[in-house]
Design an enzyme around this catalytic site. Structure first.
Site, PDB file in Angstrom:
ATOM      1  N   HIS A   1      -3.952  -0.996  -5.231  1.00  0.00           N
ATOM      2  CA  HIS A   1      -2.434  -0.661  -5.498  1.00  0.00           C
ATOM      3  C   HIS A   1      -1.680  -0.950  -4.302  1.00  0.00           C
ATOM      4  CE1 HIS A   1       0.889   1.943  -7.188  1.00  0.00           C
ATOM      5  NE2 HIS A   1       0.554   1.190  -8.247  1.00  0.00           N
TER       6      HIS A   1
ATOM      7  N   LYS B   1       0.693  -2.521  -1.150  1.00  0.00           N
ATOM      8  CA  LYS B   1       1.714  -3.699  -1.089  1.00  0.00           C
ATOM      9  C   LYS B   1       1.668  -3.958   0.390  1.00  0.00           C
ATOM     10  CE  LYS B   1       2.783  -1.831  -5.246  1.00  0.00           C
ATOM     11  NZ  LYS B   1       2.090  -0.682  -5.870  1.00  0.00           N
TER      12      LYS B   1
ATOM     13  N   ASP C   1       1.788 -12.866  11.534  1.00  0.00           N
ATOM     14  CA  ASP C   1       1.426 -13.051  12.992  1.00  0.00           C
ATOM     15  C   ASP C   1       1.163 -11.786  13.641  1.00  0.00           C
ATOM     16  OD1 ASP C   1       1.754 -15.845  12.890  1.00  0.00           O
ATOM     17  OD2 ASP C   1       3.938 -15.555  13.800  1.00  0.00           O
TER      18      ASP C   1
ATOM     19  N   HIS D   1      10.787   2.883  -9.285  1.00  0.00           N
ATOM     20  CA  HIS D   1       9.540   2.360  -8.855  1.00  0.00           C
ATOM     21  C   HIS D   1       9.591   2.810  -7.273  1.00  0.00           C
ATOM     22  CE1 HIS D   1       5.933  -0.277  -8.458  1.00  0.00           C
ATOM     23  NE2 HIS D   1       5.787   0.764  -9.452  1.00  0.00           N
TER      24      HIS D   1
ATOM     25  N   LYS E   1       8.570   4.797  -4.096  1.00  0.00           N
ATOM     26  CA  LYS E   1       7.849   6.050  -3.657  1.00  0.00           C
ATOM     27  C   LYS E   1       8.524   6.663  -2.467  1.00  0.00           C
ATOM     28  CE  LYS E   1       5.068   3.091  -6.148  1.00  0.00           C
ATOM     29  NZ  LYS E   1       4.887   3.348  -7.336  1.00  0.00           N
TER      30      LYS E   1
ATOM     31  N   ASP F   1      13.511  17.553   5.545  1.00  0.00           N
ATOM     32  CA  ASP F   1      14.293  18.074   6.533  1.00  0.00           C
ATOM     33  C   ASP F   1      15.172  16.848   7.345  1.00  0.00           C
ATOM     34  OD1 ASP F   1      13.374  20.380   5.941  1.00  0.00           O
ATOM     35  OD2 ASP F   1      12.324  20.760   7.512  1.00  0.00           O
TER      36      ASP F   1
END
Length: 483
Positions: free
Chosen positions: A222, A224, A229, A401, A403, A408
């Site tokens: 899952h 991404k 380089d 979508h 996350k 603080d």
């Protein structure tokens, strides 16, 4: 054989299967909620429940994959230790949440917190594609991509164009797309074009009937990740999809995502995660990036960034522990966004405890979700959360979508992890811990933008919802450990 004897044999076999699988569940020691949910399935649905458990109830990696993982881990661990020369060795100057969290995350997964990173928060898909295409176009040595979902429509074609041109000018281009999440793409015209141009494109966690007998088919990659380089990297929630075309029939609006572009030492950590995945999927020996040349020079005064991978191929519970540590470390404020909120008891207790201790806790989730079960299972927890003082906001601008978690105003948790059991225990995920007030402030501003397009859930209105809705929510809650 008479009917009475047949029914007796079936009954005996049924109970033998139940006893064997019950012992198996108990001895494997999954989280208690997960164990109880699977026992209910096995007991309540004769034979079919047992079949479902055998297919999806255990983290069966497959023998060859497990061997590849075991052979690569020692090299990964040695390379992580070599990053120590660049690691933060003094207490972080951002207050209580950061330092214990940094130590905990490093002990769990081995990646140290690295200073001197230039971080750019990209809050819309257009800017994500613009920057990524530009960086691929400037690549000189390597381009590494790992994405759960890759689709052909819209601006993803520009990514394919950029990769094709890079490969044709001699850049080593390697890409991983999840076999299930990117199933259509991997069989499509653009994938064929990439391969013909010299891009090495592989499917993560291949599926099929034969593989299902040896490997749990819903274990997915899952993550991404994009690394160019070894010096510039991207991660977050954005898949290689154009939201103007993606899942338009789901009735939830366009998906809303965010990514971070990192230039500096932490890019090498993300590259190491990619290369470890590559070794597992291809069988190649894990060859980590060179610490000094691949990571690039640190930027004076840049962000301190720590990479935290998690999944069944590594220490599955690591991100769960990190999130709990982050929540319990908060003193003033917690703001989180997630598309899928199905907490276990530990996470629910942490959030309610924080709110009861006076921490301003805000949860932002989509008003409309593409999973009906998740929608109801999530709603079942709202009563307890709001009773403790948690503010729940329902985002109306599409399927949120992103996350994210800010603590603080000083520490951020950002990446691909949803607040549900699948992300915590089953899927391969990637998260960043960013110990920097400037970046956290920018992420906090983005969260405020989401809040302005959200409707706060009113406890009195929520508590007056029909009894049948309460029943459906609570019934789906029982399936939470399996979602």
């Amino acid at each position: 054989m008479n009917p009475h004897m047949v029914s007796t044999v079936v009954l005996v076999v049924h109970w033998v299967v139940i006893v064997i699988l019950s012992i198996r569940v108990v001895m494997r020691r999954p989280p208690v909620g997960v164990a109880m949910a699977w026992l209910v399935v096995v007991f309540s649905v004769p034979f079919a429940g047992a079949a479902v458990y055998l297919l999806f109830g255990e983290k069966r990696l497959g023998r060859s994959r497990a061997v590849r993982i075991q052979s690569g881990v020692p090299r990964l661990t040695r390379w992580q230790a070599s990053l120590g020369a660049q690691a933060v060795t003094v207490p972080l100057p951002i207050g209580p949440p950061g330092e214990p969290l940094r130590r905990h995350a490093e002990r769990l997964q081995g990646f140290p917190a690295l200073p001197g990173n230039e971080t750019l928060l990209l809050s819309d898909f257009e800017s994500v594609f613009d920057h990524m295409i530009r960086d691929i176009g400037a690549a000189e040595q390597t381009v590494h991509l790992c994405f759960y979902i890759w689709e052909e429509k819209g601006r993803t074609g520009e990514i394919v164009d950029a990769l094709t041109r890079a490969a044709q000018r001699g850049v080593q281009c390697r890409a991983i797309a999840d076999a299930l999440g990117s199933k259509t793409f991997l069989k499509g015209l653009q994938a064929g074009r990439l391969r013909r141009a010299g891009v090495d494109l592989r499917a993560a966690w291949p599926t099929g009937l034969a593989r299902a007998l040896a490997t749990r088919t819903d274990l997915r990659n899952h993550r991404k990740i994009a690394v160019i380089d070894g010096r510039v990297a991207y991660t977050g929630s954005q898949n290689l999809v154009d939201p103007r075309f993606f899942k338009q029939k789901a009735g939830v609006g366009e998906w809303v995502d965010a990514m971070v572009r990192i230039k500096g030492p932490a890019a090498a950590s993300l590259d190491g995660v990619f290369l470890f995945d590559w070794s597992v999927e291809t069988g190649a020996t894990f060859e980590p990036p060179t610490v000094w040349t691949a990571s690039g020079s640190a930027m004076p005064g840049g962000s301190v960034v720590q990479v935290v991978p998690s999944g069944p191929d590594l220490q599955a519970e690591s991100i769960h522990q990190v999130l709990l540590k982050a929540i319990y470390g908060a003193e003033c404020e917690l703001v989180m966004t997630t598309p899928y909120f199905v907490p276990d008891d530990a996470l629910l207790t942490a959030l309610t405890t924080a709110a009861l201790c006076g921490v301003a806790v805000t949860l932002i989730i989509p008003a409309r979700n593409d999973s009906l079960l998740v929608r109801h299972a999530s709603a079942a927890h709202f009563d307890d959360l709001m009773s403790a003082g948690v503010r729940i906001a329902l985002f109306n601008g599409g399927l949120l979508h992103t996350k994210s978690l800010t603590i603080d105003g000083a520490v951020s948790v950002f990446g691909s992890v949803n607040l549900d059991m699948r992300s915590f225990w089953l899927d391969s995920e990637i998260s960043l811990l960013v110990y920097d007030r400037d970046f956290t402030g920018r992420l906090r501003d983005l969260q405020e933008r989401y809040l302005r397009d959200s409707e706060r859930l009113d406890p009195d209105v929520w508590n007056s919802r029909p009894s049948r809705r309460r029943f459906v929510d609570n019934a789906c809650r029982l399936l939470g450990p399996l979602l």
